[in-house]
Design an enzyme around this catalytic site. Sequence first.
Site, PDB file in Angstrom:
ATOM      1  N   CYS A 165      17.697  63.242  10.496  1.00 13.56           N
ATOM      2  CA  CYS A 165      17.100  64.334   9.653  1.00 13.56           C
ATOM      3  C   CYS A 165      17.552  65.597  10.422  1.00 13.56           C
ATOM      4  CB  CYS A 165      15.470  64.189   9.561  1.00 13.56           C
ATOM      5  SG  CYS A 165      14.712  65.048  10.860  1.00 13.56           S
ATOM      6  N   LYS A 214      -1.825  67.026   8.477  1.00  9.74           N
ATOM      7  CA  LYS A 214      -0.878  66.163   7.659  1.00  9.74           C
ATOM      8  C   LYS A 214      -0.415  64.783   8.635  1.00  9.74           C
ATOM      9  CE  LYS A 214       3.818  67.045   8.283  1.00  9.74           C
ATOM     10  NZ  LYS A 214       4.639  65.964   8.603  1.00  9.74           N
ATOM     11  N   ASN A 215      -0.179  65.218   9.674  1.00 11.00           N
ATOM     12  CA  ASN A 215       0.348  64.234  10.762  1.00 11.00           C
ATOM     13  C   ASN A 215      -0.855  63.049  11.167  1.00 11.00           C
ATOM     14  OD1 ASN A 215       2.771  65.271  10.546  1.00 11.00           O
ATOM     15  ND2 ASN A 215       2.874  66.437  12.478  1.00 11.00           N
ATOM     16  N   ARG A 239      16.122  61.062  15.372  1.00 17.39           N
ATOM     17  CA  ARG A 239      14.715  60.297  14.877  1.00 17.39           C
ATOM     18  C   ARG A 239      14.682  58.732  15.269  1.00 17.39           C
ATOM     19  NH1 ARG A 239      11.803  64.275  11.803  1.00 17.39           N
ATOM     20  NH2 ARG A 239       9.906  62.837  12.714  1.00 17.39           N
ATOM     21  N   ASP A 283       6.498  71.607  16.796  1.00 24.86           N
ATOM     22  CA  ASP A 283       6.080  71.804  15.236  1.00 24.86           C
ATOM     23  C   ASP A 283       5.793  73.525  15.226  1.00 24.86           C
ATOM     24  OD1 ASP A 283       5.007  68.598  14.332  1.00 24.86           O
ATOM     25  OD2 ASP A 283       7.222  69.543  14.703  1.00 24.86           O
ATOM     26  N   ARG A 342       6.133  70.258   1.305  1.00 23.36           N
ATOM     27  CA  ARG A 342       6.080  68.885   2.087  1.00 23.36           C
ATOM     28  C   ARG A 342       4.904  68.795   3.339  1.00 23.36           C
ATOM     29  NH1 ARG A 342      10.623  66.183   5.148  1.00 23.36           N
ATOM     30  NH2 ARG A 342       8.829  64.983   5.672  1.00 23.36           N
TER      31      ARG A 342
HETATM   32  C1  EPZ Z   1       5.888  63.064  15.125  1.00 23.58           C
HETATM   33  O1  EPZ Z   1       7.173  62.492  14.606  1.00 23.58           O
HETATM   34  C2  EPZ Z   1       5.446  64.456  13.790  1.00 23.58           C
HETATM   35  N1  EPZ Z   1       5.472  63.596  12.667  1.00 23.58           N
HETATM   36  C3  EPZ Z   1       6.493  65.185  13.850  1.00 23.58           C
HETATM   37  O2  EPZ Z   1       6.026  66.416  13.186  1.00 23.58           O
HETATM   38  C4  EPZ Z   1       6.611  65.924  15.272  1.00 23.58           C
HETATM   39  O3  EPZ Z   1       7.453  66.635  15.490  1.00 23.58           O
HETATM   40  C5  EPZ Z   1       6.679  64.655  16.267  1.00 23.58           C
HETATM   41  O4  EPZ Z   1       5.653  63.714  16.269  1.00 23.58           O
HETATM   42  C6  EPZ Z   1       6.767  65.191  17.634  1.00 23.58           C
HETATM   43  O5  EPZ Z   1       5.272  65.828  18.081  1.00 23.58           O
HETATM   44  C7  EPZ Z   1       4.449  62.966  11.978  1.00 23.58           C
HETATM   45  O6  EPZ Z   1       3.397  62.641  12.581  1.00 23.58           O
HETATM   46  C8  EPZ Z   1       4.663  62.480  10.520  1.00 23.58           C
HETATM   47  P1  EPZ Z   1       8.102  61.215  18.090  1.00 23.58           P
HETATM   48  P2  EPZ Z   1       7.586  61.310  15.036  1.00 23.58           P
HETATM   49  O7  EPZ Z   1       8.206  59.911  17.740  1.00 23.58           O
HETATM   50  O8  EPZ Z   1       6.494  60.368  15.338  1.00 23.58           O
HETATM   51  C9  EPZ Z   1      12.538  60.329  19.954  1.00 23.58           C
HETATM   52  C10 EPZ Z   1       6.486  67.857  11.112  1.00 23.58           C
HETATM   53  O9  EPZ Z   1       7.039  68.923  11.124  1.00 23.58           O
HETATM   54  N2  EPZ Z   1      12.242  59.118  19.817  1.00 23.58           N
HETATM   55  O10 EPZ Z   1       7.148  61.537  19.100  1.00 23.58           O
HETATM   56  O11 EPZ Z   1       8.781  61.056  14.661  1.00 23.58           O
HETATM   57  C11 EPZ Z   1      12.696  61.068  18.664  1.00 23.58           C
HETATM   58  O12 EPZ Z   1      14.097  61.030  18.341  1.00 23.58           O
HETATM   59  C12 EPZ Z   1       7.119  66.714  12.000  1.00 23.58           C
HETATM   60  O13 EPZ Z   1       5.252  67.750  11.019  1.00 23.58           O
HETATM   61  C13 EPZ Z   1      13.002  57.909  20.212  1.00 23.58           C
HETATM   62  O14 EPZ Z   1      14.091  58.293  20.852  1.00 23.58           O
HETATM   63  O15 EPZ Z   1       8.025  61.939  16.874  1.00 23.58           O
HETATM   64  C14 EPZ Z   1      12.345  62.581  19.249  1.00 23.58           C
HETATM   65  O16 EPZ Z   1      13.480  63.080  19.917  1.00 23.58           O
HETATM   66  C15 EPZ Z   1       8.513  66.970  12.419  1.00 23.58           C
HETATM   67  N3  EPZ Z   1      12.733  56.702  19.758  1.00 23.58           N
HETATM   68  C16 EPZ Z   1      11.168  62.348  20.226  1.00 23.58           C
HETATM   69  O17 EPZ Z   1      11.347  60.869  20.647  1.00 23.58           O
HETATM   70  C17 EPZ Z   1      11.818  56.173  19.214  1.00 23.58           C
HETATM   71  O18 EPZ Z   1      11.542  55.170  18.912  1.00 23.58           O
HETATM   72  C18 EPZ Z   1       9.926  62.544  19.695  1.00 23.58           C
HETATM   73  O19 EPZ Z   1       9.648  61.449  18.506  1.00 23.58           O
HETATM   74  C19 EPZ Z   1      10.875  57.213  18.642  1.00 23.58           C
HETATM   75  C20 EPZ Z   1      11.160  58.794  19.231  1.00 23.58           C
END
Ligand code: EPZ
Length: 423
Positions: A116, A22-23, A121, A304, A396
């Site tokens: 969320c 998915k990701n 996020r 995850d 989802r």
């Molecule tokens: C991706 O989310 C995945 N989603 C998530 O999977 C996964 O948990 C996550 O990466 C971490 O591995 C998809 O790929 C669609 P991040 P993403 O940006 O890109 C903070 C699932 O269940 N952050 O690496 O949103 C953020 O708040 C989902 O399949 C900032 O502060 O994750 C978080 O605490 C859930 N500022 C951390 O970094 C930013 O601009 C990691 O977020 C971006 C992120």
Amino acid sequence: MDRLIVTGGRRLSGTVRVNGAKNSALKLMAAALLAEGETVIENVPHIADCLTMAEVLEGLGAGLSWDGTTLTVSTQGAHGVETPYELVSQMRASIVVLGPLLARHRRAMVAMPGGCNIGSRKIDLHLKGFERMGAHFSYEHGFLNATAPSLRGAMISLDFPSVGATENILMAAVAASGTTVIENAAREPEIQDLAAMLVQMGAKIDGAGTTTIEIHGVDGFLPVRHRVIPDRIEAGTFAVAACAAGGAISIESARAEHMDLVLDKLVEAGAGITGDDRGVRVAMAERPNPIDFVTLPYPGFPTDLQPQMMALLSTARGTSILTENVFESRFMFVDELNRMGADIRTEGHHAVIRGVERLSAAPVRALDIRAGAAMVIAALTADGATEISNIHHVDRGYEDLEGRLASLGAEIRREPSPWPAAH
Ligand code: EPZ
């Protein structure tokens, strides 16, 4: 709205095939916007999030057609730059169209994604990266207006190796003039898959999968055919389910090399695991051993799979400690597990899981994709029939989870729920 009814106590056996990730699929679909023509993406899972991304692309004027799990994205008419709130609120990942839209149209209007269940996020790292490349942002009526008359290569050092920020910036940088370097980049296999497709399309990228990615901008991109990598989180979910319920299963097309730490931790918990180029085999006969682990960006233990592991460890022969380092509030589902008789205490980023002999069935809710999978895993071990509601979250991220678990011997079925869905 449907619910799942799971009767615990059945051991699992047989073979299950892992779908495309998915990701990765979501980002590959967005990347198709970079090229004029028909991009063909194979092994795209039939899950709600991919259908939402398909709607986002259709809203931008692209044409999409499915042939089984092969998706063709035609972008000849994709002149749109706006992504509506209804879709972004359903799926935060819609934000990754920002990079391709800035690359293709030098402007975009994307509804701001809300928080969320698992955390705030934020997208500040995405925006900071785009600003360094010359983009400007303004906010109006809940929309983010982005313009980048000229997109220039830049040095971008991420405060945190964010998956989304790395991917979004990558998809803009491939079309920027000059060279972009992303420092402290995320290294997930899904990022390597995206970079592989972008290079096929004509992009110049070095270092994907490492902490430093270098991108030399180019003028044009070609539509290509690309196959999505297997879903390591889905594979991990089945592996944990087999360990919790007991039994022995084969997880076809799972890539052990994408799941190193996950498999190591399952071995520590008492599982027997083998892997080769056909997939991964997992066997577990006894109650799990208690283990400690922390979640971290790849190659650390994936956040995850944290809820699924917590469900497994809730019946361990002792106390386990886990630390969630990626999302600030990814323990909301713990109350649901404790309703089933688990003994879990959380304090900030830490959870202490005192293993109990057996869980007992109770009505519970799926609060997000992975928390939903954790409820199913807990129910597989519980005494009695557990009713899991809100399973639109499970849909989802997992295609026909109950059908595939049933094919492994689980007693699980889907039925209409008399109750309306709670978000
Ligand atoms: C991706 O989310 C995945 N989603 C998530 O999977 C996964 O948990 C996550 O990466 C971490 O591995 C998809 O790929 C669609 P991040 P993403 O940006 O890109 C903070 C699932 O269940 N952050 O690496 O949103 C953020 O708040 C989902 O399949 C900032 O502060 O994750 C978080 O605490 C859930 N500022 C951390 O970094 C930013 O601009 C990691 O977020 C971006 C992120």
